[in-house]
Write a protein that holds these residues in place. Structure first.
Motif, PDB file in Angstrom:
ATOM      1  N   LYS A   4      72.079 -16.705  15.485  1.00 60.18           N
ATOM      2  CA  LYS A   4      71.522 -15.536  16.257  1.00 60.18           C
ATOM      3  C   LYS A   4      70.101 -15.646  15.972  1.00 60.18           C
ATOM      4  O   LYS A   4      69.745 -16.269  14.908  1.00 60.18           O
ATOM      5  CB  LYS A   4      71.834 -14.619  15.783  1.00 60.18           C
ATOM      6  CG  LYS A   4      71.726 -13.328  15.120  1.00 60.18           C
ATOM      7  CD  LYS A   4      72.694 -11.988  14.406  1.00 60.18           C
ATOM      8  CE  LYS A   4      71.401 -11.261  14.993  1.00 60.18           C
ATOM      9  NZ  LYS A   4      72.960  -9.956  14.223  1.00 60.18           N
ATOM     10  N   LYS A   5      68.987 -15.135  16.795  1.00 58.36           N
ATOM     11  CA  LYS A   5      67.768 -15.204  16.513  1.00 58.36           C
ATOM     12  C   LYS A   5      67.142 -13.909  16.459  1.00 58.36           C
ATOM     13  O   LYS A   5      68.173 -12.927  16.422  1.00 58.36           O
ATOM     14  CB  LYS A   5      67.080 -15.619  18.094  1.00 58.36           C
ATOM     15  CG  LYS A   5      67.815 -16.879  18.526  1.00 58.36           C
ATOM     16  CD  LYS A   5      66.914 -16.903  19.978  1.00 58.36           C
ATOM     17  CE  LYS A   5      66.984 -18.817  20.394  1.00 58.36           C
ATOM     18  NZ  LYS A   5      66.526 -19.048  21.675  1.00 58.36           N
ATOM     19  N   ASP A   6      66.593 -14.077  15.793  1.00 55.87           N
ATOM     20  CA  ASP A   6      65.634 -12.960  15.084  1.00 55.87           C
ATOM     21  C   ASP A   6      64.839 -11.961  16.283  1.00 55.87           C
ATOM     22  O   ASP A   6      64.650 -10.658  15.842  1.00 55.87           O
ATOM     23  CB  ASP A   6      65.148 -12.780  13.498  1.00 55.87           C
ATOM     24  CG  ASP A   6      66.374 -12.850  12.246  1.00 55.87           C
ATOM     25  OD1 ASP A   6      67.694 -12.346  12.865  1.00 55.87           O
ATOM     26  OD2 ASP A   6      66.121 -14.175  11.084  1.00 55.87           O
ATOM     27  N   GLN A   7      64.163 -12.904  16.960  1.00 54.31           N
ATOM     28  CA  GLN A   7      63.039 -12.494  17.673  1.00 54.31           C
ATOM     29  C   GLN A   7      64.026 -12.024  19.185  1.00 54.31           C
ATOM     30  O   GLN A   7      64.640 -13.097  19.906  1.00 54.31           O
ATOM     31  CB  GLN A   7      62.250 -13.644  17.705  1.00 54.31           C
ATOM     32  CG  GLN A   7      61.339 -13.944  16.197  1.00 54.31           C
ATOM     33  CD  GLN A   7      60.685 -15.050  17.046  1.00 54.31           C
ATOM     34  OE1 GLN A   7      60.828 -15.900  17.594  1.00 54.31           O
ATOM     35  NE2 GLN A   7      59.416 -15.606  15.465  1.00 54.31           N
ATOM     36  N   MET A   8      63.177 -11.446  20.023  1.00 55.15           N
ATOM     37  CA  MET A   8      63.154 -10.905  21.000  1.00 55.15           C
ATOM     38  C   MET A   8      62.853 -11.981  22.259  1.00 55.15           C
ATOM     39  O   MET A   8      61.059 -12.728  21.292  1.00 55.15           O
ATOM     40  CB  MET A   8      62.243  -9.763  21.142  1.00 55.15           C
ATOM     41  CG  MET A   8      62.712  -8.207  20.627  1.00 55.15           C
ATOM     42  SD  MET A   8      64.029  -7.910  21.606  1.00 55.15           S
ATOM     43  CE  MET A   8      63.232  -6.414  22.760  1.00 55.15           C
ATOM     44  N   PRO A   9      63.443 -12.350  23.699  1.00 59.42           N
ATOM     45  CA  PRO A   9      62.290 -13.537  24.194  1.00 59.42           C
ATOM     46  C   PRO A   9      61.195 -12.663  24.268  1.00 59.42           C
ATOM     47  O   PRO A   9      60.155 -14.102  24.818  1.00 59.42           O
ATOM     48  CB  PRO A   9      64.012 -13.261  24.745  1.00 59.42           C
ATOM     49  CG  PRO A   9      64.239 -11.600  25.180  1.00 59.42           C
ATOM     50  CD  PRO A   9      64.287 -11.802  23.758  1.00 59.42           C
ATOM     51  N   PHE A  10      61.099 -12.008  24.926  1.00 61.55           N
ATOM     52  CA  PHE A  10      59.270 -11.673  25.236  1.00 61.55           C
ATOM     53  C   PHE A  10      59.104 -10.381  24.365  1.00 61.55           C
ATOM     54  O   PHE A  10      59.330 -10.213  23.370  1.00 61.55           O
ATOM     55  CB  PHE A  10      59.658 -10.551  26.580  1.00 61.55           C
ATOM     56  CG  PHE A  10      60.042 -11.437  27.397  1.00 61.55           C
ATOM     57  CD1 PHE A  10      59.616 -12.915  28.090  1.00 61.55           C
ATOM     58  CD2 PHE A  10      61.710 -11.026  28.851  1.00 61.55           C
ATOM     59  CE1 PHE A  10      60.729 -13.542  28.902  1.00 61.55           C
ATOM     60  CE2 PHE A  10      62.039 -11.401  29.561  1.00 61.55           C
ATOM     61  CZ  PHE A  10      61.688 -12.646  30.168  1.00 61.55           C
ATOM     62  N   GLU A  85      69.879 -21.188   5.346  1.00 60.57           N
ATOM     63  CA  GLU A  85      70.447 -20.425   6.247  1.00 60.57           C
ATOM     64  C   GLU A  85      71.523 -22.175   5.911  1.00 60.57           C
ATOM     65  O   GLU A  85      72.093 -21.436   6.093  1.00 60.57           O
ATOM     66  CB  GLU A  85      69.994 -20.021   7.284  1.00 60.57           C
ATOM     67  CG  GLU A  85      69.116 -18.612   7.592  1.00 60.57           C
ATOM     68  CD  GLU A  85      68.932 -18.305   8.597  1.00 60.57           C
ATOM     69  OE1 GLU A  85      69.113 -19.061   9.883  1.00 60.57           O
ATOM     70  OE2 GLU A  85      68.785 -17.310   9.083  1.00 60.57           O
ATOM     71  N   LYS A  86      71.297 -22.959   6.074  1.00 63.46           N
ATOM     72  CA  LYS A  86      72.009 -23.980   5.820  1.00 63.46           C
ATOM     73  C   LYS A  86      72.988 -23.802   4.729  1.00 63.46           C
ATOM     74  O   LYS A  86      73.461 -24.699   4.722  1.00 63.46           O
ATOM     75  CB  LYS A  86      71.390 -25.523   6.655  1.00 63.46           C
ATOM     76  CG  LYS A  86      71.371 -25.581   7.983  1.00 63.46           C
ATOM     77  CD  LYS A  86      70.195 -26.256   8.587  1.00 63.46           C
ATOM     78  CE  LYS A  86      70.284 -26.463   9.999  1.00 63.46           C
ATOM     79  NZ  LYS A  86      69.613 -27.792  10.241  1.00 63.46           N
ATOM     80  N   THR A  87      71.930 -24.065   3.504  1.00 64.41           N
ATOM     81  CA  THR A  87      72.188 -24.301   2.171  1.00 64.41           C
ATOM     82  C   THR A  87      73.038 -22.733   1.509  1.00 64.41           C
ATOM     83  O   THR A  87      74.078 -23.382   1.138  1.00 64.41           O
ATOM     84  CB  THR A  87      70.938 -24.183   1.320  1.00 64.41           C
ATOM     85  OG1 THR A  87      70.340 -23.564   1.493  1.00 64.41           O
ATOM     86  CG2 THR A  87      70.343 -25.538   1.882  1.00 64.41           C
ATOM     87  N   ASN A  88      72.972 -22.130   2.465  1.00 64.36           N
ATOM     88  CA  ASN A  88      73.345 -20.926   1.535  1.00 64.36           C
ATOM     89  C   ASN A  88      75.274 -20.835   2.047  1.00 64.36           C
ATOM     90  O   ASN A  88      75.935 -20.479   2.456  1.00 64.36           O
ATOM     91  CB  ASN A  88      72.596 -19.500   2.648  1.00 64.36           C
ATOM     92  CG  ASN A  88      71.235 -18.774   1.344  1.00 64.36           C
ATOM     93  OD1 ASN A  88      71.388 -19.529   0.568  1.00 64.36           O
ATOM     94  ND2 ASN A  88      70.789 -18.662   2.485  1.00 64.36           N
ATOM     95  N   ARG A  89      75.262 -21.768   3.743  1.00 66.74           N
ATOM     96  CA  ARG A  89      76.916 -21.529   3.971  1.00 66.74           C
ATOM     97  C   ARG A  89      77.148 -22.230   3.301  1.00 66.74           C
ATOM     98  O   ARG A  89      77.850 -23.281   2.335  1.00 66.74           O
ATOM     99  CB  ARG A  89      76.690 -21.860   5.499  1.00 66.74           C
ATOM    100  CG  ARG A  89      75.781 -21.636   6.536  1.00 66.74           C
ATOM    101  CD  ARG A  89      75.714 -21.854   7.577  1.00 66.74           C
ATOM    102  NE  ARG A  89      75.674 -20.766   8.771  1.00 66.74           N
ATOM    103  CZ  ARG A  89      74.858 -21.666   9.672  1.00 66.74           C
ATOM    104  NH1 ARG A  89      75.436 -22.476  10.327  1.00 66.74           N
ATOM    105  NH2 ARG A  89      74.029 -20.621  10.622  1.00 66.74           N
TER     106      ARG A  89
END
Length: 89
Positions: A4-10, A85-89
């Motif tokens: 999931k991306k937090d940023q808008m594409p533009f 994020e990877k370590t929290n999974r």
């Protein structure tokens, strides 16, 4: 699945470039219609106006692919967030 991306594409710059392309398009058509020679066969109607319109259609392509380079600090922060994020999974 995908991340999931937090940023808008533009970004704001992309939208401003798009608006600039639309404004240039309108200006190009106005230049072509402002030619006072018979049937618009003068320099403005046959050369300058179409060049402006062509450039106006190219500007949105540039706006779509425009990606502002991130600074080294921003890249490091993004990498740290991904690792966290990877370590929290």
């Amino acid at each position: 699945m995908g991340e999931k991306k937090d940023q808008m594409p533009f970004t704001r710059e992309n939208y401003l470039l798009m608006l600039g392309g639309i404004a240039l398009l309108v200006i190009g058509y106005l230049v072509m219609s402002a030619d006072k020679t018979e049937f618009g066969f003068g320099f403005m109607g046959l050369t300058f106006g179409p060049i402006l319109v062509f450039l106006a259609f190219m500007v949105p392509f540039v706006a779509i692919f425009f990606n502002k380079k991130k600074s080294k600090n921003q890249r490091d922060e993004m990498a740290m967030k991904k690792e966290a994020e990877k370590t929290n999974r």
